[in-house]
Write a protein that holds these residues in place. Structure first.
Motif, PDB file in Angstrom:
ATOM      1  N   VAL A  11      57.338 -31.408 -23.907  1.00 44.94           N
ATOM      2  CA  VAL A  11      56.038 -31.812 -23.367  1.00 44.94           C
ATOM      3  C   VAL A  11      54.956 -31.084 -24.146  1.00 44.94           C
ATOM      4  O   VAL A  11      55.028 -29.864 -24.330  1.00 44.94           O
ATOM      5  N   VAL A  12      53.966 -31.842 -24.603  1.00 45.58           N
ATOM      6  CA  VAL A  12      52.801 -31.269 -25.282  1.00 45.58           C
ATOM      7  C   VAL A  12      51.579 -31.549 -24.413  1.00 45.58           C
ATOM      8  O   VAL A  12      51.325 -32.701 -24.044  1.00 45.58           O
TER       9      VAL A  12
ATOM     10  N   GLY B  15      49.289 -26.998 -25.947  1.00 46.04           N
ATOM     11  CA  GLY B  15      50.385 -26.166 -25.473  1.00 46.04           C
ATOM     12  C   GLY B  15      51.701 -26.920 -25.580  1.00 46.04           C
ATOM     13  O   GLY B  15      51.760 -28.104 -25.254  1.00 46.04           O
ATOM     14  N   ILE B  16      52.732 -26.250 -26.068  1.00 45.89           N
ATOM     15  CA  ILE B  16      54.026 -26.888 -26.285  1.00 45.89           C
ATOM     16  C   ILE B  16      55.042 -26.263 -25.346  1.00 45.89           C
ATOM     17  O   ILE B  16      55.246 -25.047 -25.351  1.00 45.89           O
ATOM     18  N   GLY B  17      55.676 -27.120 -24.539  1.00 42.03           N
ATOM     19  CA  GLY B  17      56.671 -26.653 -23.586  1.00 42.03           C
ATOM     20  C   GLY B  17      58.056 -27.168 -23.937  1.00 42.03           C
ATOM     21  O   GLY B  17      58.202 -28.258 -24.475  1.00 42.03           O
ATOM     22  N   GLU B  18      59.055 -26.396 -23.635  1.00 40.45           N
ATOM     23  CA  GLU B  18      60.430 -26.799 -23.920  1.00 40.45           C
ATOM     24  C   GLU B  18      60.937 -27.726 -22.825  1.00 40.45           C
ATOM     25  O   GLU B  18      60.716 -27.495 -21.622  1.00 40.45           O
ATOM     26  N   ASP B  19      61.640 -28.784 -23.218  1.00 39.31           N
ATOM     27  CA  ASP B  19      62.244 -29.754 -22.311  1.00 39.31           C
ATOM     28  C   ASP B  19      61.216 -30.287 -21.322  1.00 39.31           C
ATOM     29  O   ASP B  19      60.189 -30.803 -21.726  1.00 39.31           O
ATOM     30  N   THR B  20      61.428 -30.134 -20.054  1.00 39.55           N
ATOM     31  CA  THR B  20      60.602 -30.783 -19.030  1.00 39.55           C
ATOM     32  C   THR B  20      59.555 -29.845 -18.439  1.00 39.55           C
ATOM     33  O   THR B  20      59.066 -30.079 -17.338  1.00 39.55           O
TER      34      THR B  20
ATOM     35  N   GLY C 289      54.629 -25.261 -17.964  1.00 45.73           N
ATOM     36  CA  GLY C 289      54.676 -24.341 -19.102  1.00 45.73           C
ATOM     37  C   GLY C 289      53.791 -24.811 -20.244  1.00 45.73           C
ATOM     38  O   GLY C 289      53.099 -24.012 -20.887  1.00 45.73           O
ATOM     39  N   ALA C 290      53.794 -26.121 -20.516  1.00 45.26           N
ATOM     40  CA  ALA C 290      52.949 -26.653 -21.582  1.00 45.26           C
ATOM     41  C   ALA C 290      51.476 -26.483 -21.230  1.00 45.26           C
ATOM     42  O   ALA C 290      50.659 -26.123 -22.091  1.00 45.26           O
TER      43      ALA C 290
END
Length: 772
Positions: free
Chosen positions: A389-390, A477-482, A486-487
């Motif tokens: 997710v960005v 912001g770059i988040g891992e997986d779902t 976090g993103a």
């Protein structure tokens, strides 16, 4: 009984809907009718009529000519009022030329020198032309209702018809209509234009002037030229002539629609041209309001927004077609604004109702922007591992809302969405918070770094919303997986720190692992020659031939597929592998130069040199040895450096560049305009060329500020003895602009995309044939 009851119950809702539609249509018509009576619709009506004049513009008939009391005539006669012997001589000249009608828009209500009056009267008496002299009325004083009438002196009236030259400006000061006749000195007087056109009508009845007639197409003759006989008599034989002032110092000027300010005699001529076609028939606003109320019932019955749009286009188009054709083919003056407002209101209301229903049906859509919302994003990624997710957070969102207005926020977000999609985002784009957009990406995390950096650059150009140009800044912001939250948190951290992008903690660890792995594979790719070098041609604008090209490295990874240079080159710089990569590209470029030369094609090749390598003594020495050993003339090489490369260590950069210049290699400053250097600073470097960054060039033929920057850079660079390359050319209009301002070279997809060496030779030959 049950069947009949069901049928009846089915009919009643339809009947109620129809009644509601009729009621809404009548309410709209009533509101617009009240606004029309109050005068609120008049500006819209005037603007619509002005647009109609522009669309229907046509030349005058040629039957009417103007003899203008112009600046040349004023300079020749040098007196005011003019002695009436001048008018006498003009009447005699027009009489001999065979003019059918001679009308004056000149005040003769006061006696002058008796001899002069007699000369003019005798000229009128002996003329075979129909003579029309002006009458007019004016108020005695401000606030007075008494009218003072001005008629030509009796000696002149004996030999002429009288025509009113009174003008009737609208409340806004513009002249849109003229009286067909007026009451002067107790008698009805036809207007000057009615006398010329031989039309009759009621005194004080107004007719609209057809400003679709091009006033510049009415034939004109200078008064002094007619007086002196310097004209072709045949041009005026059988014609109607109107004489009046056009010189600015005479002050007889009126503001009119479509044409700005015109001399009074030109307004009189346009009125006469209008009447020559027939007395215009007015069709007032009530008919269009009634027809629009009926048609709006059809719009209000549409079941989908597409149908609303189609019916709106059809109804508005039909009314506008009738308005346009009726005004063009017949002397009709149709008022349409009230009816169009009813149709617009019905369209807006029905669209709003349908949008509300759609929102109620689909709670996965953000109402303000029309984008899918956070619920839609959560539904898409639910349980889907492997996707990232960005999040894109808009800086100063509340300030932007204030600037563009709440009603335009959806438009603003739509423009931002377009930029993100054009920049490489994998749609759809979701609006997951008031100021946060997001999307799901299958790209590797290290690839997303460069994507976000590129998107940040795209957003440097202002966004236009409702006629305003506003700056929109994003942090990613770059988040891992779902990890949606976090993103968003990473985007918030990037915004606070002033960075373009930031990883959420877990995503950052994974990205670092991917980068290390990729750089290990880069070493092997260089050793095995898995990288390929393509060439993008540069067009020399003076000769319209390709005389140089830029060498660009590409990597087709065996498992990861095609990798963008923006993905691995920054990593190569950070991991100190950029030197080997650059030497690989230089080696390949030198080999290709040798092959092309053997085939009879001599061009120059540009190679990009990283800022990290400029002051590296080891790298500079390696390059020197490679060039000396190769045997290719060094002047066929161009080294492209960036502004930042010289700003870090100016002395070291200059020394390295001088060593390459001593070999014969040309130095080009790449991406000029994106850094902090100036031309006054660059004059101390051994440069031969500047490359203006695509962000300024791409829209220079449309954007005034970009055009100013590009033009001034070209001019100043030429003064310093530098050639200029403009990159990012994607349209013929942009290339034409660069030719016009004297730019030296052009590079971009419109000239040619990056291509293999053999394809470059074919492209050079094709462009050369086209230029021959």
């Amino acid at each position: 009984m049950i069947a009949l009851s069901s049928a009846a119950s089915g009919k009643h809702p339809r009947a109620r809907r129809r009644l509601q539609q009729v009621a809404v249509a009548l309410l709209l018509a009533a509101v617009v009718g009240l606004l029309t009576v109050a005068g609120a619709v008049r500006p819209f009506e005037n603007a619509l009529q002005n647009a109609g004049f522009t669309m229907r513009e046509h030349p005058a008939s040629g039957q009417l000519h103007i003899v203008e009391m112009d600046a040349a005539s004023v300079a020749a006669i040098r007196r005011w009022p003019w002695p009436r012997e001048h008018y006498a001589r003009v009447v005699d000249q027009l009489h001999r030329a065979g003019a059918r009608t001679v009308a004056f828009d000149v005040d003769f209500s006061s006696a002058s020198d008796p001899r002069q009056d007699a000369l003019f009267a005798r000229a009128l008496a002996r003329s075979d032309s129909t003579i029309v002299l002006p009458v007019f009325g004016q108020r005695e004083s401000h606030g007075s209702a008494r009218q003072l009438d001005s008629l030509p002196i009796a000696a002149l009236r004996e030999h002429a018809l009288l025509g009113s030259v009174s003008v009737a400006p609208d409340p806004d000061g513009l002249v849109r209509q003229m009286p067909i006749g007026t009451l002067n000195a107790g008698a009805p007087r036809p207007s000057l234009s009615a006398q010329i056109a031989h039309r009759s009508g009621a005194a004080d009845a107004l007719f609209p002037i057809d400003f679709a007639i091009d006033p510049d197409s009415i034939p004109r003759h200078s008064f002094v030229a007619i007086e002196r006989g310097v004209f072709e008599s045949a041009e005026l034989r059988g014609k109607d002539v109107i004489i009046g002032a056009t010189a600015i110092e005479m002050g007889d000027r009126y503001a009119v629609p479509a044409h700005g300010v015109l001399p009074g005699v030109v307004v009189q001529a346009l009125a006469a041209e209008t009447l020559a076609r027939g007395v215009p028939i007015r069709i007032g606003w009530l008919w269009s309001l009634t027809l629009a109320a009926l048609l709006s019932c059809w719009i209000l019955a549409a079941a989908a927004r597409e149908a609303v749009a189609a019916r709106a286009v059809a109804t508005v188009g039909a009314m506008l077609a009738f308005w346009h054709v009726g005004s063009f083919l017949f002397p009709l003056r149709i008022e349409m604004a009230s009816g169009l407002l009813v149709l617009a209101g019905a369209t807006a209301l029905r669209t709003a109702v349908l949008l509300h229903r759609e929102f109620e049906r689909g709670r996965l859509i953000d109402a303000e922007s029309g984008m899918p919302n956070r619920r839609a994003l959560e539904k898409r990624i639910g349980g889907g591992a492997g996707a990232h997710v960005v999040a894109a957070m808009i800086d100063e969102f509340d300030a932007l809302r204030t600037v563009v207005g709440q009603a335009e926020i959806g438009n603003l977000l739509s423009r931002v969405e377009d930029r993100l999609l054009v920049g490489g985002c994998q749609g759809p784009i979701y609006r997951i918070d008031d100021r946060v957009l997001a999307w799901v990406s299958s790209q590797e995390l290290y690839e997303l770094e460069n994507l976000c950096s590129g998107l940040g650059a795209i957003m440097r150009s202002p966004v236009e919303v409702a006629g305003r140009r506003v700056d929109v800044s994003l942090a990613f912001g770059i988040g891992e997986d779902t990890a949606i939250s976090g993103a968003v948190h990473a985007a918030s951290m990037a915004l606070r720190s002033g960075d373009i992008w930031s990883y959420h903690e877990d995503a950052g660890k994974v990205a670092l692992e991917q980068q290390v792995s990729l750089m290990g594979e880069l070493d092997l790719a260089i050793e095995r020659g898995d990288l390929e070098v393509l060439y993008q041609p540069k067009l020399e604008l003076a000769t319209n031939r390709v005389t140089s090209a830029e060498a660009l490295v590409r990597w087709r990874h065996p498992t990861r597929g095609y990798l963008s240079p923006d993905t691995f080159i920054p990593l190569a710089e950070e991991s100190d592998r950029i030197g080997e990569l650059t030497l690989f590209v230089l080696r390949r470029a030198l080999d290709d130069l040798a092959q092309w030369s053997a085939r009879g094609t001599v061009i120059r090749t540009a190679v990009n040199i990283s800022a990290r390598l400029i002051a590296s003594a080891q790298f500079v020495g390696q390059v020197e040895r490679m060039i000396r050993a190769d045997g290719i003339a060094p002047d066929r090489l161009i080294f492209e450096i960036t502004e930042s490369a010289t700003l870090r260590d100016p002395a070291g950069a200059r020394a390295a560049l001088m060593r390459w210049c001593d070999l014969g290699v040309a130095i080009s400053m790449d991406d000029y305009g994106t850094g902090q250097s100036t031309l006054s600073y660059l004059k101390n470097l051994p440069l031969s060329e500047l490359k203006i960054d695509r962000s300024f060039v791409q829209h220079a033929h449309q954007d005034r500020s970009d055009a100013l920057l590009v033009r001034s850079t070209v001019e100043l660079a030429h003064q310093l003895g530098l050639k200029v390359v403009a990159e990012g050319i994607e349209e013929a209009e942009c290339l034409a602009y660069l030719r016009a301002i004297g730019c030296d070279y052009a590079q971009g997809y419109f000239i040619g995309k990056p291509m293999a060496g053999d394809d470059l030779l074919l492209a050079i030959e094709e462009i050369a044939r086209a230029a021959a």
